[in-house]
Write a protein that holds these residues in place. Sequence first.
Motif, PDB file in Angstrom:
ATOM      1  N   LYS A  69      23.032  35.017  40.792  1.00 37.39           N
ATOM      2  CA  LYS A  69      22.813  34.541  39.428  1.00 37.39           C
ATOM      3  C   LYS A  69      22.804  35.704  38.450  1.00 37.39           C
ATOM      4  CE  LYS A  69      21.880  30.212  40.508  1.00 37.39           C
ATOM      5  NZ  LYS A  69      22.335  30.365  41.895  1.00 37.39           N
ATOM      6  N   ALA A  70      22.205  36.825  38.882  1.00 35.97           N
ATOM      7  CA  ALA A  70      22.052  37.952  37.980  1.00 35.97           C
ATOM      8  C   ALA A  70      23.305  38.803  37.915  1.00 35.97           C
ATOM      9  CB  ALA A  70      20.866  38.812  38.426  1.00 35.97           C
ATOM     10  N   HIS A 110      28.965  40.339  41.696  1.00 35.93           N
ATOM     11  CA  HIS A 110      29.163  40.301  40.250  1.00 35.93           C
ATOM     12  C   HIS A 110      30.598  40.007  39.853  1.00 35.93           C
ATOM     13  CE1 HIS A 110      30.744  44.250  41.101  1.00 35.93           C
ATOM     14  NE2 HIS A 110      31.309  44.215  39.923  1.00 35.93           N
ATOM     15  N   TYR A 111      31.500  39.815  40.835  1.00 41.59           N
ATOM     16  CA  TYR A 111      32.917  39.741  40.481  1.00 41.59           C
ATOM     17  C   TYR A 111      33.266  38.506  39.670  1.00 41.59           C
ATOM     18  CZ  TYR A 111      33.552  43.656  43.528  1.00 41.59           C
ATOM     19  OH  TYR A 111      33.460  44.901  44.081  1.00 41.59           O
ATOM     20  N   TRP A 112      32.443  37.460  39.809  1.00 45.93           N
ATOM     21  CA  TRP A 112      32.762  36.234  39.077  1.00 45.93           C
ATOM     22  C   TRP A 112      32.512  36.404  37.592  1.00 45.93           C
ATOM     23  CZ3 TRP A 112      28.689  34.205  36.365  1.00 45.93           C
ATOM     24  CH2 TRP A 112      27.413  34.667  36.731  1.00 45.93           C
ATOM     25  N   LEU A 113      31.633  37.319  37.208  1.00 45.64           N
ATOM     26  CA  LEU A 113      31.104  37.286  35.841  1.00 45.64           C
ATOM     27  C   LEU A 113      32.131  37.598  34.752  1.00 45.64           C
ATOM     28  CD1 LEU A 113      27.639  38.139  34.668  1.00 45.64           C
ATOM     29  CD2 LEU A 113      29.525  39.064  33.392  1.00 45.64           C
ATOM     30  N   PRO A 114      32.835  38.739  34.793  1.00 45.57           N
ATOM     31  CA  PRO A 114      33.702  39.037  33.650  1.00 45.57           C
ATOM     32  C   PRO A 114      34.756  37.957  33.394  1.00 45.57           C
ATOM     33  CG  PRO A 114      33.380  40.985  34.967  1.00 45.57           C
ATOM     34  CD  PRO A 114      32.810  39.853  35.746  1.00 45.57           C
ATOM     35  N   SER A 115      35.387  37.436  34.468  1.00 44.88           N
ATOM     36  CA  SER A 115      36.434  36.447  34.229  1.00 44.88           C
ATOM     37  C   SER A 115      35.847  35.141  33.722  1.00 44.88           C
ATOM     38  CB  SER A 115      37.234  36.212  35.508  1.00 44.88           C
ATOM     39  OG  SER A 115      36.384  35.717  36.514  1.00 44.88           O
ATOM     40  N   THR A 116      34.656  34.771  34.255  1.00 48.43           N
ATOM     41  CA  THR A 116      34.042  33.527  33.799  1.00 48.43           C
ATOM     42  C   THR A 116      33.672  33.621  32.332  1.00 48.43           C
ATOM     43  OG1 THR A 116      33.099  33.303  35.991  1.00 48.43           O
ATOM     44  CG2 THR A 116      32.190  31.908  34.285  1.00 48.43           C
ATOM     45  N   THR A 136      25.962  48.861  40.578  1.00 49.84           N
ATOM     46  CA  THR A 136      26.295  47.825  39.600  1.00 49.84           C
ATOM     47  C   THR A 136      26.617  48.455  38.252  1.00 49.84           C
ATOM     48  OG1 THR A 136      24.724  46.382  40.716  1.00 49.84           O
ATOM     49  CG2 THR A 136      25.493  45.676  38.572  1.00 49.84           C
ATOM     50  N   ILE A 137      25.796  49.418  37.832  1.00 51.42           N
ATOM     51  CA  ILE A 137      26.056  50.083  36.550  1.00 51.42           C
ATOM     52  C   ILE A 137      27.400  50.789  36.591  1.00 51.42           C
ATOM     53  CG2 ILE A 137      25.301  51.909  34.990  1.00 51.42           C
ATOM     54  CD1 ILE A 137      22.533  51.262  35.543  1.00 51.42           C
ATOM     55  N   ILE A 138      27.656  51.528  37.690  1.00 56.28           N
ATOM     56  CA  ILE A 138      28.906  52.302  37.759  1.00 56.28           C
ATOM     57  C   ILE A 138      30.113  51.359  37.680  1.00 56.28           C
ATOM     58  CG2 ILE A 138      30.300  53.790  39.234  1.00 56.28           C
ATOM     59  CD1 ILE A 138      27.705  54.944  40.332  1.00 56.28           C
ATOM     60  N   LEU A 139      30.076  50.273  38.477  1.00 50.83           N
ATOM     61  CA  LEU A 139      31.229  49.375  38.494  1.00 50.83           C
ATOM     62  C   LEU A 139      31.385  48.653  37.164  1.00 50.83           C
ATOM     63  CD1 LEU A 139      31.378  47.851  42.051  1.00 50.83           C
ATOM     64  CD2 LEU A 139      32.802  49.587  41.011  1.00 50.83           C
ATOM     65  N   GLY A 140      30.263  48.275  36.561  1.00 50.20           N
ATOM     66  CA  GLY A 140      30.341  47.622  35.255  1.00 50.20           C
ATOM     67  C   GLY A 140      30.959  48.549  34.228  1.00 50.20           C
ATOM     68  N   THR A 141      30.585  49.826  34.268  1.00 43.85           N
ATOM     69  CA  THR A 141      31.125  50.790  33.309  1.00 43.85           C
ATOM     70  C   THR A 141      32.616  50.986  33.517  1.00 43.85           C
ATOM     71  OG1 THR A 141      29.007  51.877  33.573  1.00 43.85           O
ATOM     72  CG2 THR A 141      30.650  53.016  32.284  1.00 43.85           C
ATOM     73  N   ILE A 142      33.015  51.108  34.801  1.00 44.92           N
ATOM     74  CA  ILE A 142      34.448  51.267  35.075  1.00 44.92           C
ATOM     75  C   ILE A 142      35.200  50.027  34.591  1.00 44.92           C
ATOM     76  CG2 ILE A 142      36.154  51.444  36.923  1.00 44.92           C
ATOM     77  CD1 ILE A 142      34.119  53.086  38.477  1.00 44.92           C
ATOM     78  N   ILE A 148      32.969  42.942  27.056  1.00 48.48           N
ATOM     79  CA  ILE A 148      31.561  42.580  26.865  1.00 48.48           C
ATOM     80  C   ILE A 148      30.994  41.998  28.155  1.00 48.48           C
ATOM     81  CG2 ILE A 148      29.968  41.263  25.427  1.00 48.48           C
ATOM     82  CD1 ILE A 148      32.276  41.190  23.367  1.00 48.48           C
ATOM     83  N   GLY A 149      31.819  41.218  28.885  1.00 44.20           N
ATOM     84  CA  GLY A 149      31.372  40.695  30.173  1.00 44.20           C
ATOM     85  C   GLY A 149      30.957  41.829  31.097  1.00 44.20           C
ATOM     86  N   ASN A 150      31.745  42.900  31.100  1.00 44.79           N
ATOM     87  CA  ASN A 150      31.384  44.045  31.938  1.00 44.79           C
ATOM     88  C   ASN A 150      30.134  44.741  31.431  1.00 44.79           C
ATOM     89  OD1 ASN A 150      33.259  44.379  34.185  1.00 44.79           O
ATOM     90  ND2 ASN A 150      34.801  44.380  32.583  1.00 44.79           N
TER      91      ASN A 150
END
Lengths: 121, 508
Positions: free
Chosen positions: B224-225, B231-237, B290-296, B308-310
């Motif tokens: 959920k978080a 986390h892969y579902w989040l940016p595309s969703t 999570t932070i590193i992958l989100g930033t990339i 923004i999703g990332n």
Amino acid sequence: METLYVICVGVLTSCGVYLCLRGRTFSVVVGLTMLSYAVNLFLFSSGRLNLKDAAILGMSESYADPLPQALTLTAIVIGFAMIAFVVILSMRARADLGNDFVDGSEPADSNKFIKPNRDKA
Amino acid sequence: MSVHLVILPILIPLIGGLLMLLPPFAGPAKYQYRRVAAFALFIAQITTSIALMQMVMQNDGMLYAVGDWQPPFGIILYADQLSAMLVMLGSFLGLGVTLYSFAGSDREGKYFHPLIQFQLLGIYGAFLTNDLFNLFVFFEVLLIASYTLLMHGEGKQKTAANMHYVILNLIGSSLFLFALGTLYGITGTLNIPDMALKIAQLSPSNQLIAQAGGSMLLVVFGLKAAMLPMHYWLPSTYAAASAPVAALFAIMTKVGVYCIFRVYTVVFGDEAGELANMIVPWVWPMAIITIILGTIGALASTNLRTLIGNLVVVSVGTLLITFALRTPEATAAGLFYLLHSTLITGALFLIADMLGQQRGKALDYFVIARKIKQQALLGILFIIGAMTIAGLPPFSGFLGKLIILQSAATATQQIWVWSIILLSSLMTIIALSRAGTTLFWRYSQSNNSNQQPSVSKWQISGAVLLLAASPLLSLFGGSVVEYTDNAATQLHDVPYLIDVMQLEERGQ
């Protein structure tokens, strides 16, 4: 009885997990259904299994835990609604996207996994 | 009346949402009625949540036994400062989103306003409940509303994203039930503080099973978080959802984070004996990656909404770091950051949508397109949002990140927290300035006559309402930090919670 019960839950869960990993929506939906069956059985067993005890105090010396029954009932209702939703959604996805792959398109290397002599048969 | 205040945030959207399905609010022609009703409902929710906050500031924790079944047997709603604050956050975000949708996006589907109410019903419920199975039920309420909201506006992209989202969350729900069954089988209770009491007294063999159950719960909350690797579902969703829905979803990840904070502070916290803080060694590395992958992901995004999703993923990672520090100070810093990041990412999704409207077919993709019509207005909104989320002074992001950095106590923690958060902030600034220069300054010279309509006043007011949180959270930073400090201390005070529920007296 416990052994039989455990085997049932285990087989249902592993079938469900396997089917959820498939590429097409039909098998995934069936997998999710199996997973929810397994979960319902599992929740029911969390109050310990017994054959002849009532869930009411004072009817017998030992009594069955009524809470897992309530939990299972709730889980069945919610699971049923969710499966109904995912069935409709996958039919919609079939119409919108033109195929029944979960990813929305046929994987580029899918012919590797399909036997080439399928068309001849 | 004041006794029932705790359940009002759940009842108002429930009854209001149901009424909106009936005449005189039903039907495509009656959309004006629904708008008035939705606005009134949000005013009611905000008033209730402010009243609730004042109440918990005076009385500390407020217990509400539904049907008067006392703990540990009945379903207990419990409002402390943390949940009251989050309920208010939810109602403000909902108001901003609804105002934005009045511009016309609420008419793309018949049931937009009722569904928003049901979504918030689930969110408030998840914040207020103190029973794990009840938490599952509220999760399902908010999920089924979010499945349908994600389809709002229709389109291929939405169907494809929704398919993944629904299947992932259904598997998550099954796992949630497996975890609950395991924990109930071992402890014989679903009440969160009661479980905390029982967990500490388990025999070693049962501890292993409880550990398995608790770890499964982490997977569910992590999904959920949007914690790594779920986390892969989040940016595309989020990129596929229509703007108001994506903005509302900004709080959905925070529900998962809240559950991690609540369950793993109370049940598996310092008081849990052998199992104390058992998931912290897992959360540490996952939060950092999570932070590193989100930033990339933010650097690699091709359109503003994916970016923004990332950034939502980055904010989740930052919150998990504050969880992993395991001190009330760090939790307080995390709560402040949670307030700020929810409202600002919500506002940024709305701004991205307004930008997209004025760039024709290019939408919010980083390509050369026609000039934006209202460059000055949207530019100012964008720069405030971008500076806030990146953590530049004088906005709230700076303050939030500063107190997180301060809350790292030991030298090892400082090395990790400082380097990761500061580096990711730098990368965020780079990603956002690249996005801003392309969107605002690189436009085709030939075709300057822009026929796109101006953004409506509803859209501006919705976005400004959410964006106003940024300067306001800085201005009133002192009192907000004081409040989150109290909320965090209260969250970490497990014996107090057990005392409020009077569990020890009842157990004997």
